[in-house]
Design a protein around this motif. Structure first.
Motif, mmCIF file in Angstrom:
data_model
loop_
_atom_site.group_PDB
_atom_site.id
_atom_site.type_symbol
_atom_site.label_atom_id
_atom_site.label_comp_id
_atom_site.label_asym_id
_atom_site.label_seq_id
_atom_site.Cartn_x
_atom_site.Cartn_y
_atom_site.Cartn_z
ATOM 1 N N SER A 1 0.844 -1.212 0.000
ATOM 2 C CA SER A 1 0.000 0.000 0.000
ATOM 3 C C SER A 1 0.874 1.255 0.000
ATOM 4 O O SER A 1 1.018 1.894 1.046
ATOM 5 C CB SER A 1 -0.954 0.023 1.193
ATOM 6 O OG SER A 1 -0.691 -0.992 2.100
ATOM 7 N N ASN B 1 0.459 4.159 -1.007
ATOM 8 C CA ASN B 1 -0.155 5.466 -0.731
ATOM 9 C C ASN B 1 -0.745 5.580 0.665
ATOM 10 O O ASN B 1 -1.396 6.569 0.982
ATOM 11 C CB ASN B 1 -1.224 5.783 -1.781
ATOM 12 C CG ASN B 1 -0.564 5.917 -3.145
ATOM 13 O OD1 ASN B 1 0.565 6.422 -3.227
ATOM 14 N ND2 ASN B 1 -1.220 5.420 -4.176
ATOM 15 N N ARG B 2 -0.510 4.551 1.485
ATOM 16 C CA ARG B 2 -0.970 4.668 2.878
ATOM 17 C C ARG B 2 -0.135 5.767 3.558
ATOM 18 O O ARG B 2 1.067 5.883 3.322
ATOM 19 C CB ARG B 2 -0.773 3.351 3.607
ATOM 20 C CG ARG B 2 -1.372 3.379 5.009
ATOM 21 C CD ARG B 2 -1.031 2.148 5.801
ATOM 22 N NE ARG B 2 -1.464 0.925 5.143
ATOM 23 C CZ ARG B 2 -1.011 -0.286 5.460
ATOM 24 N NH1 ARG B 2 -0.113 -0.429 6.413
ATOM 25 N NH2 ARG B 2 -1.434 -1.351 4.832
ATOM 26 N N VAL B 3 -0.785 6.546 4.398
ATOM 27 C CA VAL B 3 -0.048 7.624 5.072
ATOM 28 C C VAL B 3 0.798 7.027 6.203
ATOM 29 O O VAL B 3 0.282 6.333 7.084
ATOM 30 C CB VAL B 3 -1.025 8.688 5.626
ATOM 31 C CG1 VAL B 3 -0.272 9.746 6.442
ATOM 32 C CG2 VAL B 3 -1.776 9.350 4.471
ATOM 33 N N HIS C 1 1.062 15.449 5.301
ATOM 34 C CA HIS C 1 0.908 13.995 5.249
ATOM 35 C C HIS C 1 2.004 13.401 4.367
ATOM 36 O O HIS C 1 2.253 13.900 3.272
ATOM 37 C CB HIS C 1 -0.462 13.629 4.678
ATOM 38 C CG HIS C 1 -1.588 13.950 5.615
ATOM 39 N ND1 HIS C 1 -1.848 15.225 6.071
ATOM 40 C CD2 HIS C 1 -2.521 13.142 6.200
ATOM 41 C CE1 HIS C 1 -2.886 15.191 6.886
ATOM 42 N NE2 HIS C 1 -3.317 13.940 6.986
ATOM 43 N N THR D 1 3.247 9.750 2.659
ATOM 44 C CA THR D 1 2.879 8.343 2.441
ATOM 45 C C THR D 1 4.105 7.448 2.625
ATOM 46 O O THR D 1 5.244 7.927 2.672
ATOM 47 C CB THR D 1 2.348 8.123 1.011
ATOM 48 O OG1 THR D 1 3.425 8.387 0.106
ATOM 49 C CG2 THR D 1 1.166 9.029 0.698
ATOM 50 N N TYR D 2 3.846 6.142 2.690
ATOM 51 C CA TYR D 2 4.967 5.206 2.821
ATOM 52 C C TYR D 2 5.912 5.330 1.621
ATOM 53 O O TYR D 2 7.133 5.279 1.769
ATOM 54 C CB TYR D 2 4.458 3.771 3.006
ATOM 55 C CG TYR D 2 4.235 3.472 4.480
ATOM 56 C CD1 TYR D 2 5.277 3.052 5.284
ATOM 57 C CD2 TYR D 2 2.995 3.674 5.069
ATOM 58 C CE1 TYR D 2 5.105 2.813 6.639
ATOM 59 C CE2 TYR D 2 2.802 3.443 6.424
ATOM 60 C CZ TYR D 2 3.870 3.011 7.208
ATOM 61 O OH TYR D 2 3.703 2.798 8.563
ATOM 62 N N THR E 1 -0.168 4.668 10.706
ATOM 63 C CA THR E 1 -0.035 6.091 10.443
ATOM 64 C C THR E 1 0.342 6.743 11.761
ATOM 65 O O THR E 1 -0.411 6.678 12.732
ATOM 66 C CB THR E 1 -1.377 6.666 9.935
ATOM 67 O OG1 THR E 1 -1.686 6.029 8.696
ATOM 68 C CG2 THR E 1 -1.298 8.169 9.739
#
Ligand code: PRX
Length: 674
Positions: free
Chosen positions: A109, A111-113, A127, A129-130, A343
């Motif tokens: 993922s 685009n996960r923060v 923010h 993202t990974y 997150t």
């Protein structure tokens, strides 16, 4: 024998037993989803605790295999060390911590923060993202490499929390360098001392910091520090503000270099027991010591405690407001949450900026699910009243946590009832820089109903606490107090003090051979729960910041007109503890107030502002034994106004000193209140 008894106590406390087989199958399934931990099966905690106490090596081996991503598997889960009580973990295994914290999540993922940087300026959160954090980390790692930083080199990080600070830690991990984060509130002299002790080759810093609306001259402090640090070859300077700072020959503009650097950096494959970082902390004697944590064991323990103490679920926003300059920031802002694909919130500001509603406004805006803070901040905020809390929606909150110092009942109740509306679990977590992660804490979910206010309560999986009496014997049974030790090694424990293994052995394993001695005292309640009663040594805890009274005394000893000092901790309404200094001046000193101010300045410049004593009392002499040892115990009695209960004073060189000090204290008090 004692260990067997302690284990048996843990097992007894876990009745009724649960079917282990079923739990371990569930554990493996969950482990195989590393980074996406699911809910525990009913009864899971107890069965896990039981296995961890019965077969620690097997228990941790299972978890390490599933929870971490390995380059090559370990052949031995736990190798007991010398002295007894120490151990090395996951021998033969190779992995990279930054891969565990970044790459494995980017694959699934991207685009996960990963981080939400709550900057000092309200409502300007950033923010990350990974995928972005991996990019930052690789560019930073390549920049470090370009300037000659290699595996095993030490790098000081003198930065407040920010995505670049986290990337700096992870960049070191990526190339196998060892980071030493120094809290950005420490003075130039403290920073220099830590750099010299660890032989850092580089420092990473910001031009300036911003906190509570004020500018902090970080680069200027670094410049002053590195003048006395011949090992430093480069200072990497990132920009937090638009203000220009003087750049010297060894200064490198960090972002500029990162833009030029490649965004891919092959991770160094590290041995489980290679150093990951060192973090300086205070002891009762001597200079602060560089506590060393290694790769796999530390990461596993930080990640597991993050998951299970806070009941972290995938998708939650985890808000630990600690600074990365302390172990809480290392384990619960960076390594634990990122290993679990969480997150994580980076809180740059203060609880009072721009007003006392800041924490709760942030909880509302960022929809924070777990909120982890120090009791000092809670005590401070409760004085401002409930309106500041109630103004904001806190319905996202599920778990609240307290760390770093004892939480008094009033603060606990306010945190629980007002902030958590009586519906959130509140965990009082006890641990230390040396333990790597939380060791004693009430666990959430299934055991919600059993939480006792203001008590750390239960050991985490694999932690076997014991209480010792004055003769070094294990105290059995409940409703007893003693020195808190841990009877069995666990993967997150520190491995050594950098450059001084003998001191490590002496401080932690000599008083009670075979046991890790925490330096704290504890009470085991009638139900078998643990309540921390405070340090048993000359370490004090100011606003959750640990400090040796000897450090303050050493700093003040630099004043030419102050031949002798004794510092003690005293109860402080907001800070938990404050420093109270007794000083003896040379006879001819006339300007007492000036000397007191100079002493405060010396402490701020040699250590940090928070270490400055709240009170300085001039006395003619200090209470000493015939062998010349200062009896700080008596000074504590004076300050806590228990002079009718001074205890045994027969070993004093001259008992009349007690009355002399009591009179001086009485006069000081009258003067301060008038
Ligand atoms: O005295 C204990 C206190 O803080 C010490 C550890 O300080 P440090 O290494 O800076 O780590 C702080 C953050 C983990 C301990 O020896 N302490 C920590 N947590 C608690 C506590 N005292 C009482 N209750 C706690 N929950």
């Amino acid at each position: 024998m004692a260990l067997a008894a302690a284990r048996a106590r843990v097992l007894r406390a876990l009745s009724p037993p649960h079917p282990l087989g079923q739990v371990l199958v569930a554990a493996r399934r969950r482990c195989s989803e590393a980074g996406a931990p699911g809910a525990l099966p009913p009864g899971g905690y107890r069965a896990w605790q039981e296995q961890a106490a019965r077969d620690p090596a097997g228990f941790w081996a299972d978890l390490a295999r599933g929870w971490l991503r390995w380059d090559s598997p370990f052949h031995t889960a736990c190798q007991p060390g010398r002295p007894a009580g120490t151990a090395r973990w996951f021998l033969g295994g190779r992995l990279n911590v930054s891969v565990n914290c970044l790459d494995q999540h980017v694959e699934k993922s991207p685009n996960r923060v990963a981080l939400i940087w709550e900057r000092d300026e309200p409502d300007t959160a950033v923010h990350v993202t990974y995928r972005e954090l991996l990019d930052l980390t690789c560019r930073l790692a390549n920049t470090l490499k370009k300037y000659g930083i290699q595996k095993g080199d030490k790098v000081a990080i003198y930065m407040p929390v920010s995505p670049l600070s986290v990337a700096s830690m992870l960049a070191c991990a990526r190339i196998g360098a060892v980071h030493s984060v120094v809290f950005a509130g420490f003075s130039a002299e403290s920073l220099a001392g830590r750099i010299v002790d660890s032989g850092c080759k580089a420092v990473i810093t910001y031009n300036q910091g911003v906190r509570g609306g004020r500018i902090i001259e970080l680069k200027r402090t670094v410049d002053e520090a590195v003048k006395n640090c011949p090992s430093i070859k480069h200072v990497f300077v990132a920009q937090r503000t638009d203000n220009k700072v003087q750049m010297g020959d060894c200064d490198i503009p960090l972002e500029e270099e990162m833009t030029k650097a490649a965004s891919v950096c092959t991770p160094e494959s590290m041995d489980s027991e290679d150093m990951l970082f060192m973090l300086y902390t205070s002891g009762s004697t001597g200079k602060p010591k560089g506590i060393v944590h290694t790769q796999a064991g530390y990461l596993l323990y930080a990640a597991l405690t993050h998951k299970y103490v806070f009941d972290y679920q995938q998708g939650d926003v985890f808000g630990c407001v600690a600074d990365i300059g302390w172990i809480t920031g290392h384990s619960y802002v960076v390594y634990g949450p990122l290993c679990n694909g969480a997150t994580s919130v980076l809180f740059e500001s203060t609880p009072l900026y721009p007003d006392p509603g800041r924490y709760w406004e942030v909880v509302q805006r960022l929809k924070i699910n777990q909120f982890y803070a120090a009791p000092t901040a809670i005590r401070l905020l409760l004085n401002y009243g409930e309106e500041w809390v109630k103004k904001y929606d806190r319905s996202s909150l599920k778990t609240l946590g307290s760390v770093g110092e004892p939480i008094n009942k009033e603060a606990w109740q306010w945190f629980y009832q007002v902030v958590g509306e009586g519906r959130c679990t509140l965990v009082d977590t006890w641990w230390q820089t040396e333990t790597g992660g939380i060791c004693i804490a009430p666990r959430p979910s299934e055991e919600k109903a059993e939480i006792v206010p203001a008590m750390a309560m239960r050991p985490f999986f694999g932690i076997v606490p014991v209480l010792m009496d004055e003769n070094g014997k294990v105290i059995e049974g409940n409703d007893v107090s003693g020195a808190l030790c841990i009877a069995q090694p666990w993967p997150g424990m520190a491995r050594t003090i950098y450059g001084d293994h003998q001191r490590f052995v002496d401080v932690y394993f000599r008083a009670y051979p075979g046991y890790y001695f925490t330096g704290d005292g504890a009470y085991r309640t009638k139900q078998g729960y643990y309540q921390i009663t405070g340090r048993t040594d000359d370490v004090i805890n100011i606003s959750g910041h640990r400090l040796g009274t000897a450090e303050i005394e050493d700093a003040m000893a630099d004043h030419p007109e102050v031949p002798e000092t004794a510092v003690i901790g005293y109860p402080h309404k907001i800070k938990g503890e404050g420093a109270f200094a007794f000083v003896v001046l040379k006879e001819q000193v006339a300007h007492v107030d000036r000397v007191k101010e100079e002493l405060k300045t010396i402490v701020a410049s040699k250590i940090a502002k928070y270490a400055v004593p709240d009170h300085i009392l001039v006395v003619k002499r200090l209470p000493k034994t015939r062998s010349g040892k200062i009896m700080r115990r008596l000074l504590r009695k004076v300050v806590t106004e228990q002079s009718n209960n001074m205890g045994d004073v027969t070993t004093l060189d001259d008992p009349s000193v007690v009355k002399e000090i009591l009179d001086a204290y009485q006069k000081y008090k009258e003067k301060s209140s008038s």
